[in-house]
Design an enzyme around this catalytic site. Structure first.
Site, PDB file in Angstrom:
ATOM      1  N   GLU A 163       1.321  -0.390   5.648  1.00 20.10           N
ATOM      2  CA  GLU A 163       1.652  -1.269   4.526  1.00 20.10           C
ATOM      3  C   GLU A 163       2.457  -0.457   3.508  1.00 20.10           C
ATOM      4  OE1 GLU A 163      -1.632  -3.131   2.494  1.00 20.10           O
ATOM      5  OE2 GLU A 163      -0.275  -4.353   1.299  1.00 20.10           O
TER       6      GLU A 163
ATOM      7  N   GLY B   8      -5.321   5.027  -2.358  1.00 17.24           N
ATOM      8  CA  GLY B   8      -6.771   5.114  -2.238  1.00 17.24           C
ATOM      9  C   GLY B   8      -7.267   4.897  -0.821  1.00 17.24           C
ATOM     10  N   ALA B   9      -6.832   3.788  -0.211  1.00 18.41           N
ATOM     11  CA  ALA B   9      -7.326   3.450   1.112  1.00 18.41           C
ATOM     12  C   ALA B   9      -6.513   2.298   1.674  1.00 18.41           C
ATOM     13  CB  ALA B   9      -8.803   3.049   1.045  1.00 18.41           C
ATOM     14  N   MET B  10      -6.749   1.980   2.950  1.00 18.48           N
ATOM     15  CA  MET B  10      -5.957   0.933   3.594  1.00 18.48           C
ATOM     16  C   MET B  10      -6.826   0.121   4.543  1.00 18.48           C
ATOM     17  SD  MET B  10      -3.073  -0.542   3.981  1.00 18.48           S
ATOM     18  CE  MET B  10      -2.969  -1.977   5.033  1.00 18.48           C
ATOM     19  N   GLU B  11      -6.672  -1.193   4.443  1.00 15.79           N
ATOM     20  CA  GLU B  11      -7.578  -2.128   5.102  1.00 15.79           C
ATOM     21  C   GLU B  11      -7.211  -2.485   6.540  1.00 15.79           C
ATOM     22  OE1 GLU B  11      -5.462  -2.938   2.508  1.00 15.79           O
ATOM     23  OE2 GLU B  11      -4.592  -4.931   2.806  1.00 15.79           O
ATOM     24  N   ASN B  12      -6.514  -1.619   7.300  1.00 12.29           N
ATOM     25  CA  ASN B  12      -6.129  -1.925   8.684  1.00 12.29           C
ATOM     26  C   ASN B  12      -7.283  -2.594   9.426  1.00 12.29           C
ATOM     27  OD1 ASN B  12      -3.829  -0.095   8.189  1.00 12.29           O
ATOM     28  ND2 ASN B  12      -5.445   1.458   8.252  1.00 12.29           N
TER      29      ASN B  12
ATOM     30  N   HIS C 223     -13.800  -3.018  -1.402  1.00 14.17           N
ATOM     31  CA  HIS C 223     -12.481  -3.645  -1.494  1.00 14.17           C
ATOM     32  C   HIS C 223     -11.824  -3.724  -0.109  1.00 14.17           C
ATOM     33  CE1 HIS C 223      -8.598  -4.496  -3.563  1.00 14.17           C
ATOM     34  NE2 HIS C 223      -8.109  -3.899  -2.498  1.00 14.17           N
ATOM     35  N   GLU C 224     -11.783  -2.603   0.578  1.00 16.41           N
ATOM     36  CA  GLU C 224     -11.101  -2.603   1.886  1.00 16.41           C
ATOM     37  C   GLU C 224     -11.863  -3.489   2.874  1.00 16.41           C
ATOM     38  OE1 GLU C 224      -8.270  -1.475   1.542  1.00 16.41           O
ATOM     39  OE2 GLU C 224      -8.637  -0.215  -0.212  1.00 16.41           O
TER      40      GLU C 224
ATOM     41  N   GLU D  94      -4.369  -9.121  -2.984  1.00 19.29           N
ATOM     42  CA  GLU D  94      -4.858  -8.029  -3.827  1.00 19.29           C
ATOM     43  C   GLU D  94      -5.634  -8.526  -5.048  1.00 19.29           C
ATOM     44  OE1 GLU D  94      -5.211  -5.334  -2.660  1.00 19.29           O
ATOM     45  OE2 GLU D  94      -3.691  -5.141  -1.090  1.00 19.29           O
TER      46      GLU D  94
HETATM   47  N1  B3K Z   1      -3.388  -2.585   0.709  1.00 19.32           N
HETATM   48  C1  B3K Z   1      -3.451  -1.184   0.430  1.00 19.32           C
HETATM   49  C2  B3K Z   1      -2.343  -0.682  -0.429  1.00 19.32           C
HETATM   50  C3  B3K Z   1      -1.080  -0.404   0.300  1.00 19.32           C
HETATM   51  C4  B3K Z   1      -0.091   0.257  -0.607  1.00 19.32           C
HETATM   52  C5  B3K Z   1       1.224   0.411   0.024  1.00 19.32           C
HETATM   53  N2  B3K Z   1       2.132   1.161  -0.812  1.00 19.32           N
HETATM   54  C6  B3K Z   1      -4.760  -0.804  -0.191  1.00 19.32           C
HETATM   55  C7  B3K Z   1      -5.463  -1.876  -0.896  1.00 19.32           C
HETATM   56  O1  B3K Z   1      -5.011  -2.464  -1.854  1.00 19.32           O
HETATM   57  O2  B3K Z   1      -6.535  -2.202  -0.477  1.00 19.32           O
HETATM   58 ZN    ZN Z   2      -6.295  -4.147  -1.670  1.00 15.70          ZN
END
Ligand code: B3K
Ligand code: ZN
Length: 850
Positions: free
Chosen positions: A123, A255-259, A291-292, A314
């Site tokens: 993302e 911070g983190a990523m919700e893959n 959040h994730e 978001e």
């Molecule tokens: N969705 C990701 C953020 C991605 C940022 C890309 N530059 C984390 C979050 O909001 O949960």
């Molecule tokens: Zn998010």
């Protein structure tokens, strides 16, 4: 390679993609400098798009080895950003093999390496650096992935399939956009758990970390389990795969990523032990894990049609994580903390050159729009909607949202429609919150005559770049009325203001009541209301709404400080007296008392002065804020000493909210007392603390009063082996250095052997620490501006995303005097004229300069 002329992307130009995808098969043959990615993608024409016999796929920094359509070799046209290829009219299978070099990927976007481990960040538009693909969120498909490599652990999205020596297969049945793709390969160990969903499905939970860190995963796993339970109980949402993996990575841009099924986290938001993490860290870990996880439904199952709709996932997910944290901890304290963050980051953004709507209308680089406005103001809009329609109607709307849009890529219009359909309301005016930038000012004028209190309310949103005229917003205003004896005259009521002006009247029995306005911070607006110190002190003592109680104290502190800054006035005794109640009232939540005792930040004061038509003097702000701290300490020395002693905890450290609240209050008391005892208590505390909260709190206090040299050295000796703890060490010194010394301190730390500037956490610690030191950042002469510009120019070619984000340090440049403005402008111009500046940074600096 860079685009010659970066293009502006516009919401108004949205068109569906030419094709739909039935399935994606990816094979990765991992190698640090020559990873092969083989893709097999089943396309068919999209009935909702114009017929196309050309396929256009995004792709950057890829070497195409071969491509076929239905098995027949093709030779696409290739540019630095995409390829195009003639395709059959009907369905066809595209196959391609590309080569990429994860080891040299310093931008940390796409497939890259961190400490020998392969990981991805897709993302917003990182997947195009992995293979040729329609890299846009409205193209959703089920993915099957085969990873071949010699790492012991090979992970991707979805459920595990076959695996054996040197390979593993994964299948994700849930159609997803490419930005949710993830792959991890490395030498990792799992801290594992298990969850049974409300549907009776078993889920294996794993927190994957580098060997040696497995003892620091308990809290993250526990937070995950609590999040899964909460989403079932509060939103009726169950998890939908047989495994949920979280991986901690040291080099990460955010911070983190919700893959899907494979969340990737900055290790800072996973790893915690009492000795290495503070209460604040635990709180963040809990909130970010939640959040994730919550994105699984709000973001993954229902995603965004295009990146303009980012707030759809978001804003809603931040709102949900704030609700969760409020439920896990103290809801009023969480609300105050959320508003503090909103004001510090989003109001600041909304009041400067980077102001943009919660749903922007154009962008050059989408990564520049992961902002406080999209996230935090986006969350406030959900809160306002909930307040407007009521809790039950909110639940019904959400149920419809999940039923109607599961598996789809949606828009803000879809979101508002479910509220209109379930409540019968017309939300067209409310929609302005999504399209109109700027923070509305709510002016309040009160008069009392013939036993009647009349409150005239006027709303006005100042112009912001590109949006000169603003129309009235729908503002839910929660209010109460407090009688002369301090009791509530009415319960909390709500006025829905939707015109430029309105009036509230209250008939009374002969004594003038005091209005408690915008309870719970019911709308993201700035209230302009003149109250006397006595009135604010009265609200601080009697308001039954804890947010407004805190707000009254905060406003009082601000008034006092502004008088001190502008006139060198003595601190108003009404304020000092009012604090006595907060310090001494042991019936109040300690965490609340800590917040009520803390003073507004220097940046907040600068913004308030600027809003009031004055030019902030950073040196005066710093000096007077310190002076008030000392005066409070002197006025309440005994009570603070008792508080410090009474809040001491015995027994082993626990990160729970109650213990953390006591420690927060104790640290606040210490901050005041150190001005009287020359740091004696802080030194003792530093020496005896068995947890990082108290250790770091003591060190921070010592540095704030210009002491702590030995402790800084001792801290280094104890913790130089721990990357996350060393980030704190760098940050604290930058943040707490005196205005005169800050630039020198940061310059010297920048030469330190442990300053690994390519690691985003370390870079943010030091440079972000200086930015958070208002007096140091703006010290006369502009040495800090230059230093920051030097570092940003250095980082940009390697990591444009982190660099661009940090240019916001300068977003407030117009607040200050002509000399400082000229110095900041020069720093910005220097960045702007750097050869080959990234598109990310060029867009940001261009907007900041205006
Ligand atoms: N969705 C990701 C953020 C991605 C940022 C890309 N530059 C984390 C979050 O909001 O949960
Ligand atoms: Zn998010």
């Amino acid at each position: 390679m860079k685009d010659a002329a970066p293009q502006t992307i516009r919401l108004a130009d949205y068109r569906p993609f030419s094709h739909l995808i039935d399935s994606v098969h990816l094979t990765f043959r991992l190698s640090p400098r020559a990873t092969r990615v083989i893709s097999r993608i089943g396309f068919r024409p999209n009935p909702d798009a114009d017929a196309a016999n050309t396929l256009r796929l995004d792709g950057e920094n890829l070497t195409l080895i071969r491509a076929t359509i239905d098995g027949v070799p093709v030779t696409p046209d290739i540019t630095p950003t995409h390829l195009t290829c003639a395709v059959p009219d009907g369905a066809f299978v595209w196959e391609a093999e590309v080569e990429i070099a994860p080891e040299t990927n310093t931008a940390l976007e796409g497939l890259y390496m961190s400490n020998g481990m392969y990981c991805t960040q897709c993302e917003a538009e990182g997947f195009r650096k992995i293979t040729y693909y329609p890299d846009r969120p409205d193209v959703m498909a089920p993915f099957t992935v085969r990873i071949e490599g010699d790492a012991p652990v090979l992970l991707s999205n979805g459920n595990p399939g076959d695996s054996g020596a040197g390979f593993a297969e994964w299948h994700d049945p849930w159609p997803k956009p490419a930005y949710l793709f993830a792959l991890v390969a490395g030498d990792l160990v799992a801290h594992s758990g298990q969850f049974t969903t409300m549907n009776g499905d078993e889920v294996a939970l794993n927190v994957w970390v580098r060997p040696g860190d497995e003892g620091k995963c308990d809290y993250a796993l526990d937070a995950l389990i609590r999040s899964m339970k909460w989403d079932e109980q509060v939103y009726g949402r169950a998890y939908d795969l047989s495994v949920f993996n979280i991986v901690a990575v040291d080099d990460f841009n955010m911070g983190a990523m919700e893959n899907k099924g494979l969340n990737i986290f900055n290790s800072k938001y996973v790893l915690a032990s009492p000795e290495t993490a503070t209460d604040r860290d635990y709180e963040f870990i809990e909130g970010i894990i939640a959040h994730e996880y919550f994105h699984n439904w709000t973001g993954n199952r229902i995603t965004c049609r295009d990146w303009f709709q980012l707030c759809l996932k978001e804003g809603l997910t931040v709102f949900r994580d704030q609700q969760f944290s409020g439920d896990m901890r103290s809801a009023p304290v969480k609300r105050i903390e959320s508003v503090l963050a909103l004001r510090a980051r989003q109001f600041r953004e909304d009041n400067g050159p980077l102001a943009h709507p919660v749903r922007p209308e154009s962008y050059i680089e989408i990564n520049n729009f992961y902002t406080a406005t999209v996230y935090e103001k986006g969350a406030e809009l959900i809160g306002m909607l909930k307040r407007l329609v009521g809790d039950d109607a909110y639940d019904n709307a959400l149920t419809l949202y999940f039923d109607r849009h599961d598996g789809q890529a949606c828009t803000i219009e879809d979101w508002l429609q479910v509220f209109e359909d379930t409540t019968g309301r017309d939300l067209s005016q409310f929609k302005r919150w999504y399209t109109q930038p700027g923070t509305p000012r709510l002016k309040v004028e009160e008069s009392y005559e013939n036993n009647r209190l009349t409150v005239k309310l006027t709303q006005h949103t100042p112009p912001t770049p590109g949006y000169p005229e603003k129309r009235p917003q729908v503002i839910p205003i929660a209010y109460g009325l407090i009688g002369e004896d301090g009791g509530d005259l009415i319960g909390t009521e709500m006025l829905v203001m939707n015109t430029a002006e309105t009036e509230l009247t209250f008939d009374t029995n002969g004594t003038r009541p005091l209005l408690s306005l915008l309870r719970g911070f019911s709308a993201p607006v700035i209230v302009e209301r003149s109250l006397t110190a006595e009135q604010r002190a009265f609200l601080l003592a009697h308001d039954t709404d804890s947010f407004n109680r805190w707000e009254a104290g905060r406003a009082l502190a601000k008034d006092v400080l502004i008088a001190m800054i502008t006139d060198n006035a003595a601190p108003d005794p009404a304020y000092l007296n009012a604090l006595a109640q907060v310090i001494g009232d042991t019936t109040l939540d300690p965490a609340f008392r800590a917040l009520a005792l803390s003073l507004p930040s220097e940046d907040d004061l600068a913004q308030s002065l600027f809003d009031g038509g004055l030019t902030p003097d950073p040196a005066a702000i710093h000096h007077q804020r310190q002076r008030l701290t000392k005066e409070i300490a002197k006025a309440h020395a005994d009570a603070l000493a008792h508080t410090y002693a009474d809040c001491a905890l015995s027994g082993p450290y626990s990160p729970d909210a109650k213990a953390a609240g006591l420690r927060a209050l104790r640290m606040t008391a210490l901050g005041f007392l150190s001005y009287l005892d020359d740091g004696a208590r802080a030194r003792d505390q530093f020496a005896s603390a068995d947890n990082m909260t108290e250790k770091l709190g003591a060190l921070s206090t010592l540095l704030a009063i210009g002491k702590g040299e030995n402790e800084v050295a001792a801290f280094y000796d104890e913790w130089s082996h721990d990357r996350l703890v060393m980030d704190k060490w760098f940050m604290l010194q930058a943040m707490q250095a005196s205005p005169e010394k800050a630039a020198d301190v940061v310059h010297a730390l920048g030469q330190h052997a442990d300053f690994d500037w390519k690691n985003p956490n370390r870079f943010r610690s030091l440079i972000g620490g200086l930015a958070a030191n208002h007096g140091g950042l703006h010290h006369v002469g502009g040495a800090a501006y230059d230093l920051i510009a030097d570092w940003l120019i250095r980082l940009d070619p390697l990591n444009p995303q982190t660099t661009a984000r940090m240019t916001t340090i300068f977003e407030t440049w117009r607040r200050y005097d002509p000399d400082r403005q000229a110095l900041m402008r020069a720093a910005l111009e220097r960045i702007k004229s750097t050869p080959n500046l990234s598109r990310d940074c060029a867009e940001m600096v261009g907007r900041i300069l205006g």
